[in-house]
Design an enzyme around this catalytic site. Structure first.
Site, PDB file in Angstrom:
ATOM      1  N   SER A  38       0.854  -1.179   0.000  1.00  0.00           N
ATOM      2  CA  SER A  38       0.000   0.000   0.000  1.00  0.00           C
ATOM      3  C   SER A  38       0.896   1.236   0.000  1.00  0.00           C
ATOM      4  O   SER A  38       2.109   1.113  -0.132  1.00  0.00           O
ATOM      5  CB  SER A  38      -0.959  -0.038   1.179  1.00  0.00           C
ATOM      6  OG  SER A  38      -0.225  -0.082   2.350  1.00  0.00           O
ATOM      7  N   LYS A  97      -4.866   9.021  -7.994  1.00  0.00           N
ATOM      8  CA  LYS A  97      -5.028   7.795  -7.206  1.00  0.00           C
ATOM      9  C   LYS A  97      -6.450   7.325  -7.452  1.00  0.00           C
ATOM     10  O   LYS A  97      -7.414   7.975  -7.019  1.00  0.00           O
ATOM     11  CB  LYS A  97      -4.779   8.082  -5.724  1.00  0.00           C
ATOM     12  CG  LYS A  97      -4.869   6.839  -4.865  1.00  0.00           C
ATOM     13  CD  LYS A  97      -4.351   7.130  -3.467  1.00  0.00           C
ATOM     14  CE  LYS A  97      -4.284   5.896  -2.602  1.00  0.00           C
ATOM     15  NZ  LYS A  97      -5.533   5.190  -2.445  1.00  0.00           N
TER      16      LYS A  97
HETATM   17  S1  IVH Z   1       1.099   2.583  -6.862  1.00  0.00           S
HETATM   18  C1  IVH Z   1       3.959  -0.160  -4.442  1.00  0.00           C
HETATM   19  N1  IVH Z   1      -0.538   4.135  -8.146  1.00  0.00           N
HETATM   20  O1  IVH Z   1      -3.835   2.764  -3.793  1.00  0.00           O
HETATM   21  C2  IVH Z   1       2.767   0.694  -4.588  1.00  0.00           C
HETATM   22  N2  IVH Z   1      -1.453   2.793  -6.410  1.00  0.00           N
HETATM   23  O2  IVH Z   1      -3.442   3.199  -0.966  1.00  0.00           O
HETATM   24  C3  IVH Z   1       1.955   0.354  -5.760  1.00  0.00           C
HETATM   25  N3  IVH Z   1      -3.872   3.020  -6.128  1.00  0.00           N
HETATM   26  O3  IVH Z   1      -2.791  -0.490  -3.102  1.00  0.00           O
HETATM   27  C4  IVH Z   1       0.760   1.198  -5.863  1.00  0.00           C
HETATM   28  N4  IVH Z   1      -4.188   4.466  -7.750  1.00  0.00           N
HETATM   29  O4  IVH Z   1      -4.574  -0.129  -4.945  1.00  0.00           O
HETATM   30  C5  IVH Z   1      -0.423   3.241  -7.170  1.00  0.00           C
HETATM   31  N5  IVH Z   1      -1.887   5.516  -9.419  1.00  0.00           N
HETATM   32  C6  IVH Z   1      -1.753   4.635  -8.457  1.00  0.00           C
HETATM   33  C7  IVH Z   1      -2.868   4.200  -7.708  1.00  0.00           C
HETATM   34  C8  IVH Z   1      -2.668   3.272  -6.669  1.00  0.00           C
HETATM   35  C9  IVH Z   1      -4.779   3.754  -6.816  1.00  0.00           C
HETATM   36  C10 IVH Z   1      -4.198   2.150  -5.001  1.00  0.00           C
HETATM   37  C11 IVH Z   1      -3.530   0.807  -4.983  1.00  0.00           C
HETATM   38  C12 IVH Z   1      -2.779   0.766  -3.690  1.00  0.00           C
HETATM   39  C13 IVH Z   1      -3.527   1.766  -2.879  1.00  0.00           C
HETATM   40  C14 IVH Z   1      -2.699   2.315  -1.736  1.00  0.00           C
END
Ligand code: IVH
Length: 711
Positions: free
Chosen positions: A97, A131
């Site tokens: 996360s 996000k």
């Molecule tokens: S990067 C190692 N990019 O947010 C980290 N996550 O709160 C990889 N999420 O578990 C995640 N949009 O489900 C990333 N543009 C984005 C995202 C994103 C939504 C979600 C994802 C993650 C969660 C964390």
């Protein structure tokens, strides 16, 4: 047990068979996971086969055995995936996360921390992208063919939703020119228009509607019938990756472009930024477009662009150091405060809960909210400074409710102009409302706590509920409701976790009033319950630690502790030596990356030898077989070694060196002792180098260390 020690099945009663069956199932399931998921077998092939034969024998002699249990027997399984509901998928690269940022300063802090960790003063670029508020999914392609899709689950093991994912239009079935193995990660979501149409169809048909697009997306993907998923308009944005056999690119931005070229939807609002100012400018741009995007987003994600730097930054226990999610501000609403209740938690904390006139906040109906603690109600922070301009909160007040994503709603503000003339300040109790023991506030603690410990029924029940909960012992058929029932039961009381493991024996010893003859139970449900308890007599170390419900020791700390100490004996011995809060055992405990002194102190305090509480824990462990946990990267040359860094490091910062060593399974201590295996000494090393020499500890320089760990 060897074959000749096994009781002939013809001589066994059904409950005996169920108990042995459940034990075997658990041993075999663990062995399966160890073999298939961890590549670290815990038993010989011969023992495995012998146990499986015995299991088949029991199932043949007692054909009802499997139907009576909700577990799936390993005799029905291939590999490690249980066949109930969705199969499980162990992620080869964990799905993590993100750390959250809420204010502009948090973003500047993030950039500073990255620079400090890397000791990097030159250019530093980041990507910034929305996000997406959906659920994450990992798609595995082998030779360009989609072979598996899995939800995040707990980050280590997710659910196999391959057939469902195949029905999503945005997910390519085949890729050309992709690495041999490529795991693409991203978010499944539903657009506002599709969500509204789905809900309209559902209410016309008299079906239940979804509260928001995220729930609709999750509910649609997690369908046992892929035909239902196919009828739901799901979409997918790719933004990350897991296992790859050859790198996608040298930077995050180019990797996303590559995913787009391979046929994935990537978010068009992804850009490159050169620092906090441009990150914040993009955040504002995205926020201003939020209402017209057509899908839900809840913030902006910033990621360090160079993948080489990402690799050096690495991960904390559940989040990468190279990314942060800058969340949008919370949603607000006003309503009447109907009352304030005090709840007593498992660590004795007295928590004030606001009972509200129900109000909709950001699409969710809220009728309870937290009021944090007594200072918060009185309008002060923990240091005595005013908050909300010093306004206190009183029953009957018109209050503002604040909800940020999934965070528990809280009472944020109060409108004094609408306060009733006879409203009285709230008097916070100084005695526990559940057991009457004095409720004390320790110096520096904002929370008042019941001092009753195990004599407080509220604490004892909450601890039991925690003990049987999902991430802990997860005992089938023993949920919060049953725990309350047994806690108050006069015939078969369960006051502490250890009592759970004597239930069956106590029931057997009681000739009258058998549990199976009592209301709400029956022969089958009792057999099932006892078998489920038996099945949990074997428990992995991290789950046991978490189940104890110690303050500050959540799932993350529990797994850090389990990996650090490996076995219960090692852990408890270290705690016995650490209870003076000094010395090498204390240092080794506080030196675990991600633990911190507060958690370490709470752990030691909770397990001080010769106390009633420790006695209960020892009694519990006496009933259990605690499975050791594999240390991180046991095949690395430094796994299990205790190392100390001293002097100036030139190729990396101290924080980076420590994180790297720990990810390779080494323990990093702050001082040299007889237990130290290796001292890594840079220029300027002083007393530690002398200590090492005196104790005969091997000393190497930074280059030798890098050669040892493979660069
Ligand atoms: S990067 C190692 N990019 O947010 C980290 N996550 O709160 C990889 N999420 O578990 C995640 N949009 O489900 C990333 N543009 C984005 C995202 C994103 C939504 C979600 C994802 C993650 C969660 C964390």
């Amino acid at each position: 047990m060897s074959e000749d020690q096994m009781r002939p099945v013809a001589m066994m009663s059904e409950p005996e068979a169920v108990a042995e069956w459940a034990d075997l199932v658990h041993l075999l399931l663990d062995a399966n996971l160890a073999y298939h998921r961890d590549d670290a077998p815990v038993m010989s092939d011969a023992s495995y086969d012998r146990m499986k034969r015995r299991l088949a024998e029991l199932e043949a002699a007692f054909p009802g055995i499997q139907r009576a249990m909700t577990m799936t027997s390993p005799t029905d399984m291939v590999g490690a995936a249980p066949a109930d509901g969705f199969g499980k998928v162990a992620h080869r690269v964990r799905m993590l996360s993100l750390e959250n940022a809420f204010a502009a300063e948090d973003v500047a802090d993030f950039a500073d921390r990255v620079r400090k960790f890397l000791n990097h003063s030159g250019d530093l670029t980041f990507t910034a992208e929305p996000k997406i508020d959906g659920l994450s999914l990992s798609l595995r392609y082998e030779s360009g063919v989609l072979v598996q899709a899995a939800t995040r689950g707990d980050g280590e093991v997710g659910e196999n939703v391959t057939e469902n994912a195949r029905t999503i239009r945005d997910i390519p079935q085949r890729l050309t020119d992709a690495p041999e193995v490529l795991e693409v990660r991203g978010e499944v979501y539903m657009s506002h228009a599709d969500f509204a149409a789905l809900n309209a169809r559902a209410s016309a048909a008299g079906d239940k509607t979804f509260a928001n697009p995220r729930n609709a997306a999750a509910g649609s993907l997690r369908q046992l019938d892929a035909g239902v998923t196919a009828s739901r308009p799901l979409r997918f944005f790719a933004y990350a990756w897991g296992e790859v056999t050859s790198p996608l690119a040298a930077t995050q931005f180019e990797a996303i472009q590559r995913l787009n070229a391979l046929g994935f939807q990537t978010n068009p609002l992804t850009i490159l930024c050169d620092g906090p100012d441009s990150l914040l400018a993009h955040y504002n741009r995205i926020e201003s477009q939020r209402a017209t995007l057509g899908y839900d987003i809840d913030g902006v994600v910033y990621k360090v662009n160079h993948l080489g730097l990402q690799a050096r930054l690495g991960f904390r226990s559940t989040t990468p150091r190279w990314a942060i999610a800058h969340k949008f501000p919370a949603e607000l609403a006003w309503t009447t405060l109907l009352g304030i209740d005090i709840q007593v938690g498992r660590t004795g904390a007295l928590s004030p809960v606001a009972r509200l006139q129900p109000v909709t906040v950001g699409g969710v109906v809220v009728s309870n909210a937290t009021l944090h603690n007594e200072d918060y109600i009185a309008g002060r922070d923990s240091k005595g400074a005013e908050i909300r301009g010093g306004k206190d909160i009183r029953v009957g007040d018109w209050v503002q409710i604040y909800r940020a994503g999934d965070v528990i709603p809280k009472v944020a503000d109060v409108d004094l102009s609408r306060r009733k003339i006879d409203a009285q300040p709230f008097v916070f109790p100084t005695e526990c409302p559940e057991c009457g023991s004095p409720a004390h506030r320790e110096e520096g603690d904002s929370v008042r706590r019941c001092t009753g410990g195990l004599i407080c029924p509220a604490q004892a029940v909450e601890r039991l509920k925690h003990f049987v909960s999902r991430g802990a012992f997860d005992i089938e058929g023993l949920g919060a409701k049953q725990v309350e029932m047994f806690f108050n039961d006069e015939i078969l009381p369960v006051k502490t976790p250890a009592d759970i493991f004597t239930l069956a024996a106590r029931d057997a010893a009681n000739p009258l009033q058998k549990l199976k003859n009592r209301d709400g139970f029956g022969e089958t449900s009792v057999a099932k319950l006892f078998a489920a308890v038996e099945a949990r007599r074997t428990i992995p170390l991290d789950r046991l630690i978490f189940a104890l419900g110690i303050r500050h020791i959540g799932e993350t700390s529990s797994s850090l502790l389990a990996r650090h100490y490996g076995t219960w004996e090692n852990l408890i011995q270290a705690i016995d030596f650490a209870c003076t809060f000094t010395g090498p055992d204390w240092e080794s405990l506080t030196g675990i990356d991600g633990m911190g002194e507060v958690s370490a102190r709470a752990l030691v305090d909770a397990l001080i030898p010769a106390t009633a509480e420790r006695g209960e824990v020892d009694r519990l462990v006496g009933f259990l077989t605690v499975l050791p946990v594999k240390a991180a990267e046991t095949d690395s040359p430094v796994a299990g070694k205790t190392v100390v860094f001293t002097g100036t490091l030139e190729k990396m910062t101290r924080a980076e060196a420590k994180a790297r060593a720990e990810s390779l399974g080494a323990k990093v201590a702050g001082s040299v002792s007889a237990k130290t295996d290796l001292l890594i000494a840079g220029p300027g090393a002083g007393s530690k180098a002398k200590d090492a020499e005196r104790l005969g500890v091997e000393v190497i320089d930074e280059d030798a260390w890098l050669r040892l760990i493979g660069g």
